[in-house]
Design an enzyme around this catalytic site. Structure first.
Site, mmCIF file in Angstrom:
data_model
loop_
_atom_site.group_PDB
_atom_site.id
_atom_site.type_symbol
_atom_site.label_atom_id
_atom_site.label_comp_id
_atom_site.label_asym_id
_atom_site.label_seq_id
_atom_site.Cartn_x
_atom_site.Cartn_y
_atom_site.Cartn_z
ATOM 1 N N SER A 1 0.831 -1.209 0.000
ATOM 2 C CA SER A 1 0.000 0.000 0.000
ATOM 3 C C SER A 1 0.865 1.260 0.000
ATOM 4 O O SER A 1 0.550 2.240 -0.690
ATOM 5 C CB SER A 1 -0.961 0.002 1.187
ATOM 6 O OG SER A 1 -0.282 0.165 2.414
ATOM 7 N N HIS B 1 7.991 3.404 9.378
ATOM 8 C CA HIS B 1 7.708 2.559 10.540
ATOM 9 C C HIS B 1 6.437 3.055 11.225
ATOM 10 O O HIS B 1 6.270 4.263 11.431
ATOM 11 C CB HIS B 1 8.876 2.607 11.521
ATOM 12 C CG HIS B 1 8.694 1.727 12.714
ATOM 13 N ND1 HIS B 1 8.839 0.356 12.643
ATOM 14 C CD2 HIS B 1 8.349 2.010 14.000
ATOM 15 C CE1 HIS B 1 8.594 -0.169 13.841
ATOM 16 N NE2 HIS B 1 8.295 0.806 14.682
ATOM 17 N N MET C 1 9.844 -7.418 4.846
ATOM 18 C CA MET C 1 9.930 -8.123 6.123
ATOM 19 C C MET C 1 11.182 -8.990 6.225
ATOM 20 O O MET C 1 11.119 -10.177 6.559
ATOM 21 C CB MET C 1 8.666 -8.959 6.341
ATOM 22 C CG MET C 1 7.378 -8.151 6.297
ATOM 23 S SD MET C 1 7.362 -6.767 7.472
ATOM 24 C CE MET C 1 7.277 -7.663 9.011
#
Length: 214
Positions: free
Chosen positions: A14, A110, A91
């Site tokens: 996104s 973050h 990730m």
């Protein structure tokens, strides 16, 4: 000068989409030249292809060590002439070698107001701690996880009845605003890493709002 940027993803992407949309605007100093994922099934890959962006997959499971994986990734980035990297839900914990190779040219978003709540499950932890304000941070990537110099932050109030899902949704809106703005700043030189600190040119106040030079 338009800078060539790679967005690294592991999932839906996104924030990747917000960067692609921002970079399509006339005069934006960055081109999203590559979307790279460590997961062949990452949903963001198809979204990038639909936007006409080149994609690549370097499956970390196909490489015996983190170093081999990152060497392969670095080779693809080099082939595409990449100058800056945006981590957008990527990730994988990167080695010092890769981080230092891209020092001052790699940023991350973050979902917390760093240095609070480094790592994962930030919204859950914020609610458990009872904070009144939560948010998101764009920072340069350094070897220590989520500890790099801060480029921009956006604050979001925590309201009664908030859940992880409702808080995450409101913060994601702010992520989509400040990440493209931070990318603009590092690509046009208005924000740069010097001596372990972010130096601003005077057109940015670090909060997601632009200001005029003095």
């Amino acid at each position: 000068m338009t800078r060539r940027v790679a967005v690294l993803i592991s999932g839906r992407g996104s924030n990747m989409i917000s960067l692609i949309e921002a970079a399509s605007a006339p005069g934006f100093p960055a081109e999203i030249a590559l979307v790279l994922s460590n997961r062949p099934d990452a949903a963001g890959l198809e979204r990038a292809r639909a936007a006409g962006i080149a994609t690549a997959v370097i499956d970390h499971k196909s490489h015996p060590t983190r170093e081999d994986f990152e060497q392969a990734m670095d080779g693809v980035l080099s082939e595409h002439g990449i100058e800056f990297i945006c981590l957008a839900g990527f990730m994988r914990v990167l080695t010092d070698w890769f981080v230092e190779r891209w020092a001052g040219r790699m940023i991350n978003i973050h979902p917390s107001l760093l240095p609070l709540f480094r790592g994962v499950h930030t919204h859950r932890r914020a609610l458990e701690e009872g904070v009144l304000v939560h948010g998101c941070t764009v920072h340069f990537v350094v070897p220590e996880l989520d500890a790099g110099p801060i480029i921009a932050q956006a604050a979001v109030p925590v309201v009664p009845g908030d859940t992880e899902e409702t808080l995450s949704a409101r913060i994601l809106v702010q992520e989509h605003l400040i990440y493209p703005q931070a990318l603009r700043m590092i690509c046009d030189g208005s924000a740069r890493l010097e001596g372990g600190r972010v130096v601003f040119s005077g057109s940015w106040d670090g909060t997601g709002a632009l200001r005029s030079p003095a």
